[in-house]
Design a protein around this motif. Structure first.
Motif, PDB file in Angstrom:
ATOM      1  N   LYS A 225       0.843  -1.193   0.000  1.00 21.97           N
ATOM      2  CA  LYS A 225       0.000   0.000   0.000  1.00 21.97           C
ATOM      3  C   LYS A 225       0.880   1.245   0.000  1.00 21.97           C
ATOM      4  O   LYS A 225       1.875   1.306   0.705  1.00 21.97           O
ATOM      5  CB  LYS A 225      -0.883   0.019   1.245  1.00 21.97           C
ATOM      6  CG  LYS A 225      -1.916  -1.101   1.269  1.00 21.97           C
ATOM      7  CD  LYS A 225      -2.680  -1.106   2.572  1.00 21.97           C
ATOM      8  CE  LYS A 225      -3.707  -2.227   2.591  1.00 21.97           C
ATOM      9  NZ  LYS A 225      -4.440  -2.300   3.865  1.00 21.97           N
TER      10      LYS A 225
ATOM     11  N   TYR B 202       0.846   5.757  -1.394  1.00 25.38           N
ATOM     12  CA  TYR B 202       0.093   6.899  -1.940  1.00 25.38           C
ATOM     13  C   TYR B 202       1.072   7.899  -2.508  1.00 25.38           C
ATOM     14  O   TYR B 202       2.277   7.785  -2.305  1.00 25.38           O
ATOM     15  CB  TYR B 202      -0.799   7.547  -0.871  1.00 25.38           C
ATOM     16  CG  TYR B 202      -0.067   8.027   0.354  1.00 25.38           C
ATOM     17  CD1 TYR B 202       0.551   9.272   0.385  1.00 25.38           C
ATOM     18  CD2 TYR B 202      -0.003   7.232   1.501  1.00 25.38           C
ATOM     19  CE1 TYR B 202       1.220   9.704   1.512  1.00 25.38           C
ATOM     20  CE2 TYR B 202       0.657   7.658   2.630  1.00 25.38           C
ATOM     21  CZ  TYR B 202       1.267   8.896   2.631  1.00 25.38           C
ATOM     22  OH  TYR B 202       1.929   9.321   3.741  1.00 25.38           O
TER      23      TYR B 202
ATOM     24  N   TYR C  12      -4.556   6.892  -3.068  1.00 21.99           N
ATOM     25  CA  TYR C  12      -3.997   5.669  -2.491  1.00 21.99           C
ATOM     26  C   TYR C  12      -3.980   4.575  -3.547  1.00 21.99           C
ATOM     27  O   TYR C  12      -4.927   4.448  -4.334  1.00 21.99           O
ATOM     28  CB  TYR C  12      -4.844   5.213  -1.306  1.00 21.99           C
ATOM     29  CG  TYR C  12      -4.852   6.214  -0.180  1.00 21.99           C
ATOM     30  CD1 TYR C  12      -3.872   6.162   0.802  1.00 21.99           C
ATOM     31  CD2 TYR C  12      -5.822   7.217  -0.117  1.00 21.99           C
ATOM     32  CE1 TYR C  12      -3.861   7.080   1.839  1.00 21.99           C
ATOM     33  CE2 TYR C  12      -5.823   8.146   0.917  1.00 21.99           C
ATOM     34  CZ  TYR C  12      -4.837   8.065   1.883  1.00 21.99           C
ATOM     35  OH  TYR C  12      -4.833   8.979   2.889  1.00 21.99           O
TER      36      TYR C  12
ATOM     37  N   LYS D 243      -9.334   5.090   0.826  1.00 27.98           N
ATOM     38  CA  LYS D 243      -8.698   5.416   2.098  1.00 27.98           C
ATOM     39  C   LYS D 243      -9.010   4.338   3.140  1.00 27.98           C
ATOM     40  O   LYS D 243      -8.159   3.949   3.936  1.00 27.98           O
ATOM     41  CB  LYS D 243      -9.196   6.790   2.572  1.00 27.98           C
ATOM     42  CG  LYS D 243      -8.773   7.201   3.971  1.00 27.98           C
ATOM     43  CD  LYS D 243      -7.352   7.721   3.996  1.00 27.98           C
ATOM     44  CE  LYS D 243      -7.005   8.443   5.289  1.00 27.98           C
ATOM     45  NZ  LYS D 243      -6.854   7.539   6.438  1.00 27.98           N
ATOM     46  N   GLN D 244     -10.257   3.825   3.114  1.00 27.52           N
ATOM     47  CA  GLN D 244     -10.662   2.794   4.062  1.00 27.52           C
ATOM     48  C   GLN D 244      -9.851   1.510   3.861  1.00 27.52           C
ATOM     49  O   GLN D 244      -9.416   0.887   4.821  1.00 27.52           O
ATOM     50  CB  GLN D 244     -12.166   2.488   3.917  1.00 27.52           C
ATOM     51  CG  GLN D 244     -13.096   3.567   4.451  1.00 27.52           C
ATOM     52  CD  GLN D 244     -13.082   4.842   3.605  1.00 27.52           C
ATOM     53  OE1 GLN D 244     -12.876   4.800   2.384  1.00 27.52           O
ATOM     54  NE2 GLN D 244     -13.268   5.984   4.253  1.00 27.52           N
ATOM     55  N   GLN D 245      -9.650   1.128   2.593  1.00 29.66           N
ATOM     56  CA  GLN D 245      -8.844  -0.069   2.320  1.00 29.66           C
ATOM     57  C   GLN D 245      -7.395   0.144   2.752  1.00 29.66           C
ATOM     58  O   GLN D 245      -6.750  -0.756   3.275  1.00 29.66           O
ATOM     59  CB  GLN D 245      -8.891  -0.413   0.820  1.00 29.66           C
ATOM     60  CG  GLN D 245     -10.230  -0.971   0.379  1.00 29.66           C
ATOM     61  CD  GLN D 245     -10.348  -1.053  -1.136  1.00 29.66           C
ATOM     62  OE1 GLN D 245      -9.746  -0.254  -1.866  1.00 29.66           O
ATOM     63  NE2 GLN D 245     -11.122  -2.018  -1.609  1.00 29.66           N
ATOM     64  N   TYR D 246      -6.896   1.376   2.524  1.00 26.34           N
ATOM     65  CA  TYR D 246      -5.528   1.689   2.922  1.00 26.34           C
ATOM     66  C   TYR D 246      -5.361   1.532   4.433  1.00 26.34           C
ATOM     67  O   TYR D 246      -4.379   0.963   4.915  1.00 26.34           O
ATOM     68  CB  TYR D 246      -5.172   3.126   2.500  1.00 26.34           C
ATOM     69  CG  TYR D 246      -3.758   3.523   2.851  1.00 26.34           C
ATOM     70  CD1 TYR D 246      -2.700   3.244   1.990  1.00 26.34           C
ATOM     71  CD2 TYR D 246      -3.491   4.173   4.053  1.00 26.34           C
ATOM     72  CE1 TYR D 246      -1.404   3.595   2.315  1.00 26.34           C
ATOM     73  CE2 TYR D 246      -2.201   4.531   4.388  1.00 26.34           C
ATOM     74  CZ  TYR D 246      -1.160   4.240   3.519  1.00 26.34           C
ATOM     75  OH  TYR D 246       0.121   4.587   3.855  1.00 26.34           O
ATOM     76  N   ASP D 247      -6.344   2.023   5.191  1.00 25.87           N
ATOM     77  CA  ASP D 247      -6.257   1.981   6.660  1.00 25.87           C
ATOM     78  C   ASP D 247      -6.583   0.604   7.236  1.00 25.87           C
ATOM     79  O   ASP D 247      -6.192   0.305   8.365  1.00 25.87           O
ATOM     80  CB  ASP D 247      -7.222   3.001   7.268  1.00 25.87           C
ATOM     81  CG  ASP D 247      -6.771   4.430   7.003  1.00 25.87           C
ATOM     82  OD1 ASP D 247      -5.556   4.636   6.771  1.00 25.87           O
ATOM     83  OD2 ASP D 247      -7.632   5.329   7.019  1.00 25.87           O
ATOM     84  N   ASP D 248      -7.284  -0.224   6.484  1.00 29.89           N
ATOM     85  CA  ASP D 248      -7.712  -1.535   6.979  1.00 29.89           C
ATOM     86  C   ASP D 248      -6.540  -2.520   6.939  1.00 29.89           C
ATOM     87  O   ASP D 248      -6.135  -2.988   5.880  1.00 29.89           O
ATOM     88  CB  ASP D 248      -8.866  -2.047   6.113  1.00 29.89           C
ATOM     89  CG  ASP D 248      -9.380  -3.403   6.575  1.00 29.89           C
ATOM     90  OD1 ASP D 248      -8.791  -3.991   7.512  1.00 29.89           O
ATOM     91  OD2 ASP D 248     -10.364  -3.878   5.985  1.00 29.89           O
ATOM     92  N   THR D 249      -6.005  -2.852   8.115  1.00 32.32           N
ATOM     93  CA  THR D 249      -4.824  -3.726   8.151  1.00 32.32           C
ATOM     94  C   THR D 249      -5.150  -5.156   7.727  1.00 32.32           C
ATOM     95  O   THR D 249      -4.248  -5.924   7.419  1.00 32.32           O
ATOM     96  CB  THR D 249      -4.201  -3.760   9.569  1.00 32.32           C
ATOM     97  OG1 THR D 249      -5.219  -4.110  10.507  1.00 32.32           O
ATOM     98  CG2 THR D 249      -3.596  -2.420   9.933  1.00 32.32           C
TER      99      THR D 249
ATOM    100  N   TYR E 182      -3.094  15.866   2.186  1.00 34.27           N
ATOM    101  CA  TYR E 182      -3.924  14.816   2.780  1.00 34.27           C
ATOM    102  C   TYR E 182      -5.296  14.705   2.131  1.00 34.27           C
ATOM    103  O   TYR E 182      -5.814  13.614   1.924  1.00 34.27           O
ATOM    104  CB  TYR E 182      -4.053  15.100   4.284  1.00 34.27           C
ATOM    105  CG  TYR E 182      -4.760  14.010   5.036  1.00 34.27           C
ATOM    106  CD1 TYR E 182      -4.084  12.834   5.374  1.00 34.27           C
ATOM    107  CD2 TYR E 182      -6.080  14.157   5.411  1.00 34.27           C
ATOM    108  CE1 TYR E 182      -4.722  11.824   6.057  1.00 34.27           C
ATOM    109  CE2 TYR E 182      -6.737  13.154   6.106  1.00 34.27           C
ATOM    110  CZ  TYR E 182      -6.059  11.987   6.428  1.00 34.27           C
ATOM    111  OH  TYR E 182      -6.703  10.994   7.101  1.00 34.27           O
TER     112      TYR E 182
END
Ligand SMILES: [Zn+2]
Length: 122
Positions: A80, A82, A93, A108-114, A88
């Motif tokens: 991952k 960006y 991403y 952004k949600q997929q980026y933050d989802d570990t 920001y």
């Protein structure tokens, strides 16, 4: 607050004022005690290095030595990232494959989802 002992094998041999304790006539240099330690075990990098120099090979043998080349394949080379130069709000991403260089868009949600990954093995 419990104090933990530095695990450096030579911690007590280093001549620093904070290690020198006791009453006049019976002072000794002592192993440091701290509430917080480096890697939870060492007072500083010198003690960490002393420990690894003394026990590192034994520890690697105990926990498992790497005995062959490991391979990161295309299927698991997704990372991952960006566009670092954007701010920001407008940041894009992407998932980028480090071998094929293919890029796929990410939210952004997929980026933050570990837990979200394109890699076959995490
Ligand atoms: Zn130490």
């Amino acid at each position: 607050m419990t104090l933990k002992y530095c695990q450096g094998p030579d911690c007590h041999t280093y001549h620093t004022q904070d290690r020198l304790k006791g009453i006049k006539g019976s002072k000794t240099y002592q192993t440091r005690r701290r509430s917080r330690l480096l890697f939870d075990e060492f007072c500083d990098t010198r003690c960490y290095n002393d420990w690894f120099s003394t026990y590192g090979t034994q520890a690697v043998d105990h926990y498992g030595r790497v005995k062959e080349v490991k391979h990161l394949t295309e299927e698991n080379a997704w990372q991952k990232t960006y566009d670092w130069d954007s701010d920001y709000q407008t940041r894009l991403y992407v998932y980028r494959n480090g071998i094929t260089k293919e890029q796929r868009p990410l939210t952004k949600q997929q980026y933050d989802d570990t837990n979200y990954t394109l890699n076959e093995r995490g």
